[in-house]
Design a protein around this motif. Structure first.
Motif, PDB file in Angstrom:
ATOM      1  N   TRP A   1       5.364   8.896 -12.512  1.00 37.79           N
ATOM      2  CA  TRP A   1       4.655   8.294 -11.390  1.00 37.79           C
ATOM      3  C   TRP A   1       4.878   6.793 -11.431  1.00 37.79           C
ATOM      4  O   TRP A   1       5.149   6.221 -12.494  1.00 37.79           O
ATOM      5  N   ASP A   2       4.726   6.136 -10.285  1.00 36.63           N
ATOM      6  CA  ASP A   2       4.883   4.684 -10.253  1.00 36.63           C
ATOM      7  C   ASP A   2       3.620   4.007 -10.794  1.00 36.63           C
ATOM      8  O   ASP A   2       2.667   4.682 -11.212  1.00 36.63           O
TER       9      ASP A   2
ATOM     10  N   THR B   1       7.091   9.654  -8.280  1.00 36.20           N
ATOM     11  CA  THR B   1       8.321   9.032  -7.797  1.00 36.20           C
ATOM     12  C   THR B   1       9.211  10.051  -7.098  1.00 36.20           C
ATOM     13  O   THR B   1       9.045  11.272  -7.270  1.00 36.20           O
TER      14      THR B   1
END
Length: 163
Positions: free
Chosen positions: A145-146, A152
């Protein structure tokens, strides 16, 4: 609806880390990875409409319950191994996160209850905001995940999730 990580509704059901932490409970090291793995496992098991109390009460070991679940699925004609089973759980967890992101949840909502910031009476141990941010960064990275907690593009492609 509550966020996957928020302390707002039964977070202990998503990844019950207590037993796994018995050997070294007062550290943040490894907790992000442990949490992710347990969340994926539980998501896969729950997709079978089973209670996660069953593993501890029947086999004494949740890993054995995963094995039993995989054997049952294969008996029913599925061709699945542990890797694919856990990947299904990971896919479920990411789909849940996408739903929550769509509804406006983000990093700001991924918080522990305030009591975790206060020193324990018996040991004095606590989780500082800096420690929690460090664990959250590690957790997001492990999840793919960002920085804000959004899966993502690469993670979604790997899990074959179309948007």
């Amino acid at each position: 609806m509550t966020n996957c990580l928020s302390g707002k509704a039964f977070p202990h059901l998503r990844a019950w880390t207590i037993v796994a932490e018995l050997d070294d409970p007062f550290t943040i090291t490894g907790k992000a990875k442990l949490t992710k793995e347990l969340q994926d496992r539980n998501s896969a098991l729950w997709s079978l409409i089973g209670c996660d109390n069953i593993p501890g009460n029947t086999t004494g070991d949740p890993a054995k319950f995963v094995d039993l679940s995989i054997k049952a699925l294969n008996t029913l004609g599925w061709k699945i191994d542990e890797e694919k089973f856990l990947e299904a759980g990971e896919r479920i967890y990411n789909l849940t996160r996408l739903f929550n992101v769509r509804e406006g949840f983000s990093r700001k909502d991924d918080q522990l209850p305030l009591r975790f910031r206060k020193p324990r009476e018996d040991t004095g141990w606590k989780i500082t905001p800096a420690d929690f941010d460090k664990m959250l960064d590690e957790y997001y990275a492990i999840r793919g995940w960002d920085h804000d907690g959004k899966p993502t593009k690469e993670t979604l492609e790997r899990l074959k999730i179309e948007r």
